[in-house]
Every structure is written in C-alpha cells, then in structure tokens.
Design an enzyme around this catalytic site. Structure first.
Site: not given
Length: 218
Positions: A11, A36, A38, A40, A69, A71, A140, A178
C-alpha cells in the site's frame, strides 16, 4: 498465481510521497505483484488522501496492476475518473452507496475489474448478492481510514466463510485482505489470495518483507 503463495500488494499509503515514482519502482523490483492505492475522502472515513490525478501519474511508472480501494461516499460519481486514470482493479464499499450493482457494472463496462469490500462490523451477508459480479473481495482487518493499525483476528472467520462460499459456488473471485498485515498475521489468512501491506513493507527491507509475506501461505 501459485496457490501456495500469496500475491502481495504494498500500500503506497505508507510510501514516501516525495519520491513516489521511485518507491513504486523499488517495490516492484522487490517482488510486489500489485500496487495498492488507498483513496479516502474525509467523509466515508476520517482521513483524506489522494485522487485520480495521482493514479494517472502512477500509471506510466508502474508495470504492475493498480489496485485502487475507494473509501469514499457515493463512489459512482468517481469510478469513471479512476478507471480512465489507470485503475486495473477498482473496489467500492457496500456501505458507501445505494447503487452497488450499477456501480460495479459501470466499473466492468469501463474496462476495469470490479471489487467489493466491507467494514469489519459489516456482516458478510451484505455482500454475498454481489459476488457473481466482482473479480475481487477485499476483507478489511482494521477499521478503514488510517495505516498502522493492529490486525483484527476476529475477521479471519469472515475470510474463511467467504472462501468456502466462493468454492461452493464455483466463482472466479480473489480474496484480498487489508489491515495490520505482517509476516505473522499473514499466516492467519491462509484462505486469502492477496495481501495488502503498507507499514510492514515500507518500514523494512522491501524484498525481504515481500518475500516473507508471499511464503506465509505455505
């Protein structure tokens, strides 16, 4: 993919953002299988990170699949931006939208591989109806939002149940995990296929850490 080894997706949340391109090349040289990312929004989760422009900047640098991913609330508003930016896998939260099915279809129609994920407190039954529409399920093992959290062992049963369901229904779906992953916690996730690790990879020798994670399945 070897069934006796995990795929490893470091990540970049734990990477040095001042030299992100160099970090990507370094972890790929060290054996990373995916990258990966992330994303957000400061609403669905309390943290705020990167957007589609950073994914677009990473795409020419990376030779590995970009595993993004989301979020974020109402991900249907942004999936096109992320696929166009270069996301290979694009995962949304079941809790984040009332348009799960149409959003997964949109991701697939745009040419990326759709994924579905859920918070630790969300029961597995909330995503079962979508499993025939995705390539990836992300489990998660921490509360989404911040790196460096401790692995939640009570989520292992969710991984095992999911694996059993996928096999019984002959689905072609990868299980990704993750949260708090290291060479020890990885051993609890035998029924998963892909491990996301941030702090463990970037705070250690990249090659050694990635290799230990790959071997933790055997």
């Amino acid at each position: 993919m070897s069934k006796d080894q995990f795929l490893v997706a470091p990540s970049i949340l734990s990477a040095d953002f001042a030299k992100l391109g160099e970090e990507i090349k370094a972890i790929e040289a060290a054996g990373a299988d995916w990258i990966h990312v992330d994303v957000m929004d400061g609403h669905f989760v309390p943290n705020l990170t990167i957007g589609a422009p950073v994914v677009k900047a990473l795409k020419p640098v990376s030779t590995k699949p970009l595993d993004v991913h989301l979020m974020i609330e109402k991900p249907e508003r942004y999936v096109e931006d992320f696929v166009k930016a270069g996301a290979d896998y694009l995962t949304i939260h079941v809790e984040a939208t009332d348009e799960v099915e149409s959003t997964l279809k949109k991701i697939k129609d745009l040419g990326a591989k759709p994924g579905i994920t859920l918070r630790p407190k969300t029961p597995l039954k909330d995503i079962v109806r979508y499993l025939d529409q995705v390539n990836l399920v992300l489990v998660m093992t921490v509360e989404p939002g911040f790196g460096g959290q401790s692995f939640m062992s009570d989520q292992v049963e969710k991984i095992n149940e999911l694996s059993k369901y996928i096999k019984e229904n002959d689905l072609d779906v990868l299980i990704e995990v993750d949260g708090g992953i290291n060479d020890q916690t990885a051993r609890e996730c035998k029924n998963a296929d892909v491990l996301v690790a941030g702090s463990y990879v970037f705070k250690n020798d990249y090659k050694v850490a990635i290799e230990k994670l790959k071997q933790a399945k055997g």
